[in-house]
Design a protein around this motif. Structure first.
Motif, PDB file in Angstrom:
ATOM      1  N   GLU A 177       0.813  -1.214   0.000  1.00 27.88           N
ATOM      2  CA  GLU A 177       0.000   0.000   0.000  1.00 27.88           C
ATOM      3  C   GLU A 177       0.845   1.262   0.000  1.00 27.88           C
ATOM      4  OE1 GLU A 177      -2.481  -0.373   3.393  1.00 27.88           O
ATOM      5  OE2 GLU A 177      -3.723  -1.961   2.531  1.00 27.88           O
ATOM      6  N   ARG A 235      -6.641   4.605  -3.542  1.00 29.61           N
ATOM      7  CA  ARG A 235      -5.654   4.073  -2.602  1.00 29.61           C
ATOM      8  C   ARG A 235      -4.282   4.096  -3.244  1.00 29.61           C
ATOM      9  NH1 ARG A 235      -5.115  -2.353  -2.515  1.00 29.61           N
ATOM     10  NH2 ARG A 235      -2.988  -1.632  -2.252  1.00 29.61           N
ATOM     11  N   SER A 295       0.570  -6.771   1.863  1.00 23.73           N
ATOM     12  CA  SER A 295       1.843  -6.483   1.220  1.00 23.73           C
ATOM     13  C   SER A 295       2.755  -7.685   1.322  1.00 23.73           C
ATOM     14  CB  SER A 295       2.502  -5.264   1.878  1.00 23.73           C
ATOM     15  OG  SER A 295       2.718  -5.513   3.258  1.00 23.73           O
ATOM     16  N   ILE A 314      -0.715   2.273  -4.266  1.00 23.58           N
ATOM     17  CA  ILE A 314      -0.181   0.949  -4.577  1.00 23.58           C
ATOM     18  C   ILE A 314       1.304   1.108  -4.862  1.00 23.58           C
ATOM     19  CG2 ILE A 314      -0.736   1.085  -7.054  1.00 23.58           C
ATOM     20  CD1 ILE A 314      -1.300  -1.969  -6.884  1.00 23.58           C
ATOM     21  N   SER A 366      -1.295  -6.603   6.897  1.00 23.66           N
ATOM     22  CA  SER A 366      -0.995  -5.747   5.771  1.00 23.66           C
ATOM     23  C   SER A 366      -1.089  -6.527   4.477  1.00 23.66           C
ATOM     24  CB  SER A 366       0.415  -5.161   5.917  1.00 23.66           C
ATOM     25  OG  SER A 366       0.784  -4.464   4.760  1.00 23.66           O
TER      26      SER A 366
END
Length: 644
Positions: free
Chosen positions: A369, A418, A385, A420, A383
C-alpha cells in the motif's frame, strides 16, 4: 626568529581576548547540559533508572548539546578569520612578519584549543562523577567515549567547514550562511529534486527515496542520529576525514587568495556563476514545492517566481547594490536551459513512465500500500503487502501496471482511491520501483485476479498457513464491547473455528474484501511461540459467523444495531477529521441533520460499504454511552432511501 615568535604570541593573545569567550560559553553549556544534570539526578530522591535511558549520554539535554556543537564552532570560525573580510584588518595582519602558513595555523590551533578543551574538561568531569557514584549501571564507559568522539567530530567538522568557506568569501555574514548552506545542500537539493521528479514522472516514489536514509546526506540532519546512539563509528571517521580535508583545502586557497577581495561576497570569479545560478535553481525548486498540491499552472507560477527571487537575491549579494533589476541577460539563459530540462522530463524522453520489466526477467514482485510497507516488510501485520513469485501473478501485476500507466492519475471524484507500491526484482539488475494512487473501481478487472489468487491471500492472511495445534487461544476485540472479555481456549473449538475461517478467507472474492461500516474489531490468534496473528472481523465470513451463531457468541462478537445508541447524518464539506467535532455542535433543528435510532435503519448503515469516499453526507455512529467512534461518507441517494 625571536621577533617572529613574539608576533605569534601576540596574535594568540589577541585571539583569546577576542574569541576566548566562545570557549567559556561552550564549556559552561556542556557543564550545564551534562555534569550538572547528572549531579541533579544523583542527588534527587527518585531512582536513576527513571531518568536515564540505556542508550547513552546524548539523550541528556540533547537539544542543548546539539545547539552548542552546531552554532559555536561556526561563530568561532567566522570571528577568527574576520580579519580577511575587513580591508584595514587584512592589510594590517598581513603586514606582520609572519608567513601566511604561520598565520593560518596560529588561528586554526587557537580555535582548536578553544573548542577541544571544553570537551576534554567535560569528559573528565563526567568520568569522575561516574567513578564516584558508580553510574556504570546506568550508562557504560563506551557511552562516554561515544559522546566525546561524536561531539569532537561534529565540532571539528563545523569549525573547519566554516574556515574553508571563509576563504571563498569576503563577507563574514555570507561566510556563516554559506557554511550551513554547504552542509545542508546535499540533502536539501536531493529532497527538492525528488519532489520535481514526482511532479513530472508518473509513478516516481518520492516517499521511498525520502525514506532511504536521506538524512545521511547532510551532517546537520545526520546529527539527529546521535540521540539514539545509532550513528556508527565509521561515520565519525568520515566526518573527521572531511574536517582534515577542509583544513588542507582552506590552506591551499588561502595561499592564493587576493587580499584586495575583502568585502566581496565571493572572492573567486569562477565561483560567482555557481553561486548565482545555484541559488536561483534552489529557490526555483522551493517555489515549485510550495505549490506542489495545486494545479500545474500554480506550480509553473511557483517555479517562475522562485527563480526570479533567487536570481535577484544572488545579484544583490554579488553586486552589493539594490540596482540589479536591469541585468536579466543571465536569467534568460537560465530560463531557456531550465525550460528544456523540464520539457524533456514532461516528455519522458527516457521512457521512465512506460518502463515495465519483461515477465521472464522478473524473479519476484513486491506489492503493498505504500513505500513504508516495503521498508518494514518484515514487521507488517494485517498488511496486504509482500512478494509474489508465481508466473501468473507476475504477469497479472504487469497487466495492472500497464493499465495504471494508460489510465493515468484518477480524478478527484474517483471512488475507492488508494496507494499501490510495486517493486520488480530482476535478475542481475536494479529493482524497478513505482508508486501510484489508483481507483480500485476503475481497475477492478485487473486487480481481481491478483487479490483472489491463493498466493496473495497467503500474504494477506498469515493464519492460512498456521496449524490450529500451534494456537494457544483466540481473543476477540470489538469496539463498544471492551468490557466483554471473549476468549476461546478449548482446542476442539479452536480447530473448528480456524477451519471455518480458513474456508471463508480462501473463498473471499474481490468484492467482499472491502469492509462494511459494521465490520469493526478483530480476532487475535495467540501462537505457541509467543507470536500473534490478527484477522479483521467481517460480516462476509459466512462459515465463521455461522459457527459463532451455533456457539451463541455472535451477538457478543459482531457489532450490531443493539450496540449503537444512535446514528447522526449530516450534510457537510470536508473530510472525516475536519467534520468530527461538528456532530456534537450541530443544531438538532437543522434541516441537514438527522438522528437515526430505528434498529433496522442502523443495521442498514452497518451493512453499508465503509470504503466509499464519495457523497456530500457524513454519518457518525455513537456507541451506547459514548462519543461518535465511526464517521463515514455516504452518498445522497442512500441518505434519501434511509430517511424515507
Amino acid at each position: 626568529m625571536w621577533k617572529t615568535s613574539s608576533f605569534k604570541k601576540e596574535v594568540t593573545k589577541q585571539n583569546f581576548r577576542s574569541v576566548g569567550w566562545i570557549g567559556i560559553v561552550y564549556l559552561a553549556g556542556l557543564l550545564f547540559a551534562l555534569p550538572i544534570k547528572l549531579m541533579m539526578e544523583v542527588s534527587s530522591d527518585r531512582p536513576l533508572g527513571e531518568y536515564f535511558y540505556q542508550r547513552g549520554l546524548f539523550q541528556v539535554n540533547f537539544e542543548i548539546q546539539q545547539l552548542l556543537m552546531i552554532v559555536l564552532p561556526v561563530l568561532l570560525g567566522v570571528f577568527l578569520f574576520r580579519y580577511l573580510h575587513v580591508k584595514e584588518s587584512s592589510d594590517f595582519i598581513h603586514s606582520l612578519p609572519l608567513k601566511r602558513m604561520e598565520l593560518y595555523n596560529i588561528n586554526v590551533w587557537n580555535g582548536l584549543v578553544i573548542l577541544v578543551l571544553p570537551i576534554v574538561i567535560t569528559t573528565l568531569i563526567i568520568a569522575i562523577i561516574t567513578v564516584s557514584y558508580d553510574l556504570t549501571g546506568i550508562y557504560e564507559w563506551r557511552d562516554l567515549w561515544y559522546w566525546a568522539g561524536g561531539t569532537l567530530c561534529y565540532t571539528l567538522l563545523l569549525f573547519f567547514s566554516t574556515v574553508f568557506v571563509g576563504m571563498l568569501t569576503g563577507m563574514s555574514a555570507v561566510q556563516g550562511v554559506l557554511t550551513y548552506i554547504m552542509l545542508l545542500f546535499p540533502a536539501g537539493i536531493t529532497v527538492l529534486f525528488y519532489f520535481v521528479l514526482d511532479q513530472f514522472l508518473y509513478g516516481f516514489s518520492t516517499n521511498y527515496y525520502m525514506d532511504s536514509s536521506i538524512e545521511m546526506l547532510s551532517p546537520l540532519s545526520d546529527s539527529l542520529n546521535l540521540f539514539n546512539g545509532s550513528l556508527p563509528a565509521s561515520r565519525f571517521i568520515i566526518y573527521a576525514s572531511i574536517a582534515v580535508f577542509f583544513y588542507g583545502l582552506a590552506w591551499v586557497i588561502y595561499k592564493h587568495r587576493k587580499l584586495e577581495m575583502a568585502g566581496q561576497a565571493i572572492v573567486y570569479n569562477g565561483l560567482k556563476p555557481l553561486f548565482k545560478y545555484g541559488l536561483t535553481f534552489c529557490m526555483m525548486l522551493v517555489g515549485g514545492l510550495y505549490f506542489q498540491n495545486q494545479p500545474s499552472g500554480w506550480v509553473i507560477f511557483g517555479y517562475i517566481v522562485g527563480s526570479l527571487i533567487g536570481y535577484t537575491i544572488a545579484e544583490i549579494v554579488l553586486q552589493k547594490t539594490w540596482r540589479v533589476f536591469g541585468k536579466w541577460k543571465g536569467y534568460l539563459g537560465f530560463a531557456v536551459v531550465t525550460f528544456l530540462v523540464f520539457f524533456m522530463l514532461e516528455a519522458d524522453v527516457t521512457d521512465y513512465e512506460k518502463e515495465i520489466p519483461e515477465a521472464g526477467n522478473v524473479e519476484r514482485v513486491f506489492i503493498g500500500e505504500g513505500s513504508y510497507t516495503y521498508k518494514n516488510k518484515n514487521e507488517m501485520m494485517m498488511s496486504e503487502s509482500g512478494y509474489l513469485t508465481s508466473a501468473d501473478n507476475i504477469e497479472a501485476i504487469r497487466r495492472l501496471h500497464q493499465q495504471i500507466v494508460e489510465a493515468g492519475p484518477p480524478n478527484d471524484n474517483a471512488n475507492r482511491k488508494r496507494n499501490i507500491f510495486l517493486v520488480y526484482e530482476e535478475k542481475g539488475q536494479e529493482s524497478v520501483i513505482r508508486e501510484y494512487i489508483i481507483s480500485e473501481d476503475q481497475l477492478q478487472s485487473v486487480l481481481k485476479p491478483i487479490y483472489e489468487s491463493e498466493e496473495y491471500k497467503q500474504l494477506k492472511y498469515p493464519i492460512l498457513h498456521v496449524d490450529s495445534e500451534d494456537i494457544d487461544n483466540i481473543r476477540f476485540y470489538v469496539p463498544g464491547k471492551e468490557d466483554e472479555n471473549i476468549v476461546i481456549t478449548d482446542a476442539d473449538k479452536i480447530t473448528s473455528l480456524v477451519n471455518q475461517l480458513k474456508q471463508d478467507l480462501n473463498e473471499e472474492t474481490f468484492d467482499k474484501r472491502f469492509p462494511l461500516i459494521g465490520d469493526q474489531g478483530e480476532v487475535s490468534f495467540s501462537l505457541s511461540d509467543g507470536g500473534e496473528i490478527h484477522v479483521p472481523l467481517k460480516r462476509s465470513y459466512d462459515r465463521f459467523n455461522d459457527w459463532l451463531q451455533e456457539q451463541q457468541m455472535y451477538e457478543e462478537v459482531i457489532l450490531t444495531a443493539d450496540d449503537i445508541s444512535k446514528a447522526v447524518i449530516m450534510y457537510g464539506e470536508g473530510d472525516e477529521s475536519s467534520i468530527y467535532n461538528r456532530f456534537e455542535k450541530a443544531a438538532a433543528s437543522s434541516d441537514h441533520v438527522w438522528t437515526v435510532t430505528d434498529p433496522e435503519k442502523v443495521e442498514m448503515l452497518l451493512n453499508r460499504s465503509g470504503h466509499d469516499n464519495q457523497g456530500s453526507y457524513f454519518v457518525a455512529l455513537y456507541y451506547k454511552g459514548g462519543y461518535p467512534e465511526m464517521i463515514y461518507r455516504i452518498p445522497e441517494d442512500f441518505v434519501s432511501r434511509l430517511i424515507k
